[in-house]
Design a protein around this motif. Structure first.
Motif, PDB file in Angstrom:
ATOM      1  N   SER A  70      17.384  20.015  10.703  1.00 14.51           N
ATOM      2  CA  SER A  70      17.671  21.429  10.416  1.00 14.51           C
ATOM      3  C   SER A  70      18.823  21.937  11.267  1.00 14.51           C
ATOM      4  N   HIS A  71      19.024  21.315  12.422  1.00  9.72           N
ATOM      5  CA  HIS A  71      20.156  21.703  13.272  1.00  9.72           C
ATOM      6  C   HIS A  71      21.496  21.228  12.691  1.00  9.72           C
ATOM      7  N   HIS A  77      17.553  28.225  17.582  1.00 11.74           N
ATOM      8  CA  HIS A  77      16.129  28.112  17.270  1.00 11.74           C
ATOM      9  C   HIS A  77      15.639  29.465  16.768  1.00 11.74           C
ATOM     10  N   CYS A  81      16.541  28.278  11.197  1.00 13.04           N
ATOM     11  CA  CYS A  81      16.429  26.863  11.568  1.00 13.04           C
ATOM     12  C   CYS A  81      15.055  26.314  11.178  1.00 13.04           C
TER      13      CYS A  81
END
Length: 105
Positions: A70-71, A77, A81
């Motif tokens: 997802s990064h 965060h 994300c």
């Protein structure tokens, strides 16, 4: 299953590298299970236990992979994300259950 989701989302990973077991998970402030460098250019993972003698559960390794992937798109965060991470985890859990692997603990 991870590769299927990566292809569907157009995500790539240049290198997947194992990080050494350094520090204690959830104890030491700088101990992490994964790190995404430059939007997927390199993903570093720590699949081994704190003592380096065992491995994390398959579900924990997948959770770290999904999180680091997802990064590729979202650096912070935040909800943006975590949203794709949860979507992929949901698909992954359904896939595993359909193959007799059960759902994540």
């Amino acid at each position: 299953m991870v590769l299927v989701e990566m292809r569907a989302r157009g995500w790539r990973v240049g290198r997947l590298v194992e990080m050494p077991a350094d520090g204690k998970v959830r104890v030491d402030p700088v101990c992490v299970l994964g790190l995404n460098m430059n939007g997927g250019e390199e993903i570093r993972m720590r699949p081994r236990t704190d003592d380096g003698q065992g491995s994390l559960s398959w579900w924990k390794v997948l959770e770290v992979i999904w999180h680091e992937l997802s990064h590729n798109v979202f650096g912070a965060h935040d909800a943006r994300c975590y949203s794709p991470m949860r979507e992929i985890a949901s698909v992954g859990g359904a896939f595993s259950a359909s193959r007799g692997g059960g759902a994540p603990p």
